[in-house]
Design a protein around this motif. Structure first.
Motif, PDB file in Angstrom:
ATOM      1  N   ARG A 265       0.851  -1.195   0.000  1.00  0.00           N
ATOM      2  CA  ARG A 265       0.000   0.000   0.000  1.00  0.00           C
ATOM      3  C   ARG A 265       0.883   1.239   0.000  1.00  0.00           C
ATOM      4  O   ARG A 265       2.032   1.192   0.458  1.00  0.00           O
ATOM      5  CB  ARG A 265      -0.890   0.006   1.243  1.00  0.00           C
ATOM      6  N   PRO A 266       0.379   2.365  -0.496  1.00  0.00           N
ATOM      7  CA  PRO A 266       1.193   3.584  -0.505  1.00  0.00           C
ATOM      8  C   PRO A 266       1.558   4.030   0.905  1.00  0.00           C
ATOM      9  O   PRO A 266       0.774   3.863   1.851  1.00  0.00           O
ATOM     10  CB  PRO A 266       0.265   4.614  -1.173  1.00  0.00           C
ATOM     11  N   ASP A 267       2.751   4.601   1.041  1.00  0.00           N
ATOM     12  CA  ASP A 267       3.117   5.219   2.310  1.00  0.00           C
ATOM     13  C   ASP A 267       2.928   6.730   2.254  1.00  0.00           C
ATOM     14  O   ASP A 267       3.335   7.454   3.157  1.00  0.00           O
ATOM     15  CB  ASP A 267       4.551   4.870   2.707  1.00  0.00           C
ATOM     16  N   PHE A 268       2.304   7.210   1.178  1.00  0.00           N
ATOM     17  CA  PHE A 268       1.916   8.610   1.067  1.00  0.00           C
ATOM     18  C   PHE A 268       0.391   8.711   1.212  1.00  0.00           C
ATOM     19  O   PHE A 268      -0.317   7.703   1.039  1.00  0.00           O
ATOM     20  CB  PHE A 268       2.381   9.207  -0.269  1.00  0.00           C
ATOM     21  N   PRO A 269      -0.138   9.893   1.538  1.00  0.00           N
ATOM     22  CA  PRO A 269      -1.600  10.037   1.693  1.00  0.00           C
ATOM     23  C   PRO A 269      -2.317   9.719   0.382  1.00  0.00           C
ATOM     24  O   PRO A 269      -1.916  10.193  -0.683  1.00  0.00           O
ATOM     25  CB  PRO A 269      -1.768  11.509   2.080  1.00  0.00           C
ATOM     26  N   TYR A 270      -3.363   8.907   0.472  1.00  0.00           N
ATOM     27  CA  TYR A 270      -4.092   8.553  -0.743  1.00  0.00           C
ATOM     28  C   TYR A 270      -5.538   8.213  -0.398  1.00  0.00           C
ATOM     29  O   TYR A 270      -5.891   7.948   0.757  1.00  0.00           O
ATOM     30  CB  TYR A 270      -3.439   7.355  -1.438  1.00  0.00           C
ATOM     31  N   ALA A 271      -6.363   8.226  -1.427  1.00  0.00           N
ATOM     32  CA  ALA A 271      -7.755   7.806  -1.305  1.00  0.00           C
ATOM     33  C   ALA A 271      -8.017   6.704  -2.328  1.00  0.00           C
ATOM     34  O   ALA A 271      -7.446   6.718  -3.424  1.00  0.00           O
ATOM     35  CB  ALA A 271      -8.696   8.986  -1.547  1.00  0.00           C
ATOM     36  N   THR A 272      -8.859   5.751  -1.964  1.00  0.00           N
ATOM     37  CA  THR A 272      -9.251   4.693  -2.900  1.00  0.00           C
ATOM     38  C   THR A 272     -10.488   5.156  -3.667  1.00  0.00           C
ATOM     39  O   THR A 272     -11.497   5.517  -3.068  1.00  0.00           O
ATOM     40  CB  THR A 272      -9.552   3.383  -2.160  1.00  0.00           C
ATOM     41  N   LEU A 273     -10.378   5.147  -4.996  1.00  0.00           N
ATOM     42  CA  LEU A 273     -11.474   5.561  -5.865  1.00  0.00           C
ATOM     43  C   LEU A 273     -11.907   4.380  -6.726  1.00  0.00           C
ATOM     44  O   LEU A 273     -11.127   3.460  -6.980  1.00  0.00           O
ATOM     45  CB  LEU A 273     -11.035   6.708  -6.785  1.00  0.00           C
ATOM     46  N   TYR A 274     -13.142   4.434  -7.189  1.00  0.00           N
ATOM     47  CA  TYR A 274     -13.657   3.403  -8.090  1.00  0.00           C
ATOM     48  C   TYR A 274     -14.244   4.076  -9.323  1.00  0.00           C
ATOM     49  O   TYR A 274     -15.075   4.973  -9.216  1.00  0.00           O
ATOM     50  CB  TYR A 274     -14.714   2.545  -7.393  1.00  0.00           C
ATOM     51  N   LEU A 275     -13.772   3.647 -10.494  1.00  0.00           N
ATOM     52  CA  LEU A 275     -14.259   4.162 -11.768  1.00  0.00           C
ATOM     53  C   LEU A 275     -14.928   3.031 -12.528  1.00  0.00           C
ATOM     54  O   LEU A 275     -14.485   1.886 -12.484  1.00  0.00           O
ATOM     55  CB  LEU A 275     -13.110   4.736 -12.591  1.00  0.00           C
ATOM     56  N   ARG A 276     -15.993   3.364 -13.235  1.00  0.00           N
ATOM     57  CA  ARG A 276     -16.750   2.357 -13.974  1.00  0.00           C
ATOM     58  C   ARG A 276     -16.267   2.291 -15.421  1.00  0.00           C
ATOM     59  O   ARG A 276     -16.423   3.223 -16.186  1.00  0.00           O
ATOM     60  CB  ARG A 276     -18.232   2.686 -13.921  1.00  0.00           C
ATOM     61  N   SER A 277     -15.634   1.185 -15.776  1.00  0.00           N
ATOM     62  CA  SER A 277     -15.179   0.926 -17.143  1.00  0.00           C
ATOM     63  C   SER A 277     -16.128  -0.064 -17.809  1.00  0.00           C
ATOM     64  O   SER A 277     -16.833  -0.813 -17.109  1.00  0.00           O
ATOM     65  CB  SER A 277     -13.761   0.340 -17.097  1.00  0.00           C
ATOM     66  N   PRO A 278     -16.164  -0.124 -19.140  1.00  0.00           N
ATOM     67  CA  PRO A 278     -16.938  -1.182 -19.806  1.00  0.00           C
ATOM     68  C   PRO A 278     -16.526  -2.579 -19.373  1.00  0.00           C
ATOM     69  O   PRO A 278     -17.301  -3.534 -19.507  1.00  0.00           O
ATOM     70  CB  PRO A 278     -16.638  -0.949 -21.295  1.00  0.00           C
ATOM     71  N   ASN A 279     -15.305  -2.721 -18.839  1.00  0.00           N
ATOM     72  CA  ASN A 279     -14.828  -4.034 -18.395  1.00  0.00           C
ATOM     73  C   ASN A 279     -15.177  -4.336 -16.946  1.00  0.00           C
ATOM     74  O   ASN A 279     -14.900  -5.436 -16.468  1.00  0.00           O
ATOM     75  CB  ASN A 279     -13.304  -4.106 -18.555  1.00  0.00           C
TER      76      ASN A 279
END
Length: 319
Positions: free
Chosen positions: A75-89
């Motif tokens: 996992r990143p050791d920098f600040p991050y957010a988990t995002l979800y994007l909708r792809s055709p796949n």
């Protein structure tokens, strides 16, 4: 009498040839399925062909590769957010690491049997340079939905999904991609109309047929006709014509400024493949070969050179 014997012999030969051809197709279809469909069972992936013993190579030829779905071990050791994007796949899982006063955003795309967790060193470098980062699991990999991997074809729509989402936000959008991710990027730009600010592409293979042939060569097994059959069935099983999965042809329709990187000891992507892709690129382009590096991150052996080259290239287009 002799003519009847010859006729019977000819018929037997045709039957044996037909049985052999059918058998080869069954084996190729099986291997193609294992190659393009991850399992949900835990376990280690089959080693690269050049790392296998002769007995292990025979086992792979008979049973196919072990291909568990890649997972993110880090996992990143920098600040991050988990995002979800909708792809055709399917739904893509992404890690977004913003910086203060960003100069733009770098989208990072991984290679075959990999995941976004393998690109954290690269992402950290881009953040130090002042760029937001978005690390993406292709569909079928890591935290994204599915178990199918088409080695760059369907993944191009994931690239398009991500770039178009980023382009709705301020700042230039850069792509950093390696191997399969680099091929998916070239297809996204050539056939799906994607237009990032610039690309950094590492070791894209020339075509699906060439990469299949390379795997057979690395196992010291003749590539014809099995490589051709493997490509045919890989496409049929995944609803596309895999012989058209051709990074060199895509590059001829790409005008995005591109930095192409390659390792001189790469056993899977040859110099002629890389030469052809670079020659075909239609936009501003730059190339660097890393002496002694294989199909691997170039910062492993050439950290300072890799960092300097990548920084100089993308900074030139962030102005």
């Amino acid at each position: 009498m002799r003519s009847q014997q010859l006729l019977r012999y000819g018929r037997r030969t045709l039957v044996l040839a037909a049985v052999l051809f059918a058998g080869l197709n069954v084996v190729a279809a099986f291997h193609a399925w294992r190659f393009t469909h991850f399992t949900t069972e835990a376990g280690a992936h089959t080693n690269n062909p050049e790392q296998l013993t002769p007995l292990q190579k025979l086992g792979v030829l008979l049973t196919g590769i072990k291909n568990p779905k890649p997972v993110n071990q880090q996992r990143p050791d920098f600040p991050y957010a988990t995002l979800y994007l909708r792809s055709p796949n399917g739904r893509l899982e992404c890690w977004y690491g913003p910086v203060a006063r960003p100069r733009g955003t770098v989208a990072l795309f991984h290679g075959y049997t990999s995941s976004k967790g393998k690109l954290l060193t690269e992402a950290t470098h881009f953040r130090r340079l002042g760029y937001n980062v978005l690390l993406i699991d292709f569909a079928g990999n890591g935290g994204s939905e599915g178990t199918v991997c088409t080695v760059g074809h369907h993944e191009a729509t994931d690239v398009a999904t991500v770039v178009r989402w980023l382009q709705q936000r301020p700042g230039p959008v850069f792509i950093y991609a390696n191997s399969m991710g680099a091929v998916a990027t070239l297809r996204a730009e050539a056939e799906l109309g994607v237009r990032p600010t610039a690309n950094v592409l590492e070791c894209p293979y020339g075509s699906m047929l060439e990469t299949a042939q390379s795997r057979f060569r690395s196992m010291h097994v003749p590539s014809f006709p099995m490589a051709n059959l493997l490509v045919f069935w890989g496409g049929v099983e995944n609803n596309f014509w895999a012989f058209d999965l051709d990074a060199t042809a895509y590059a001829a329709r790409v005008t995005t400024p591109t930095l192409l990187l390659w390792g001189t000891a790469d056993a899977r992507v040859t110099r002629p493949e890389t030469d052809a892709i670079f020659a075909a690129l239609q936009g501003p382009k730059q190339r660097l070969d890393f002496a002694g590096s294989g199909h691997e991150p170039y910062w492993w052996k050439h950290k300072a050179l890799w960092e300097h080259t990548v920084a100089g290239f993308i900074d030139n287009y962030a102005r």
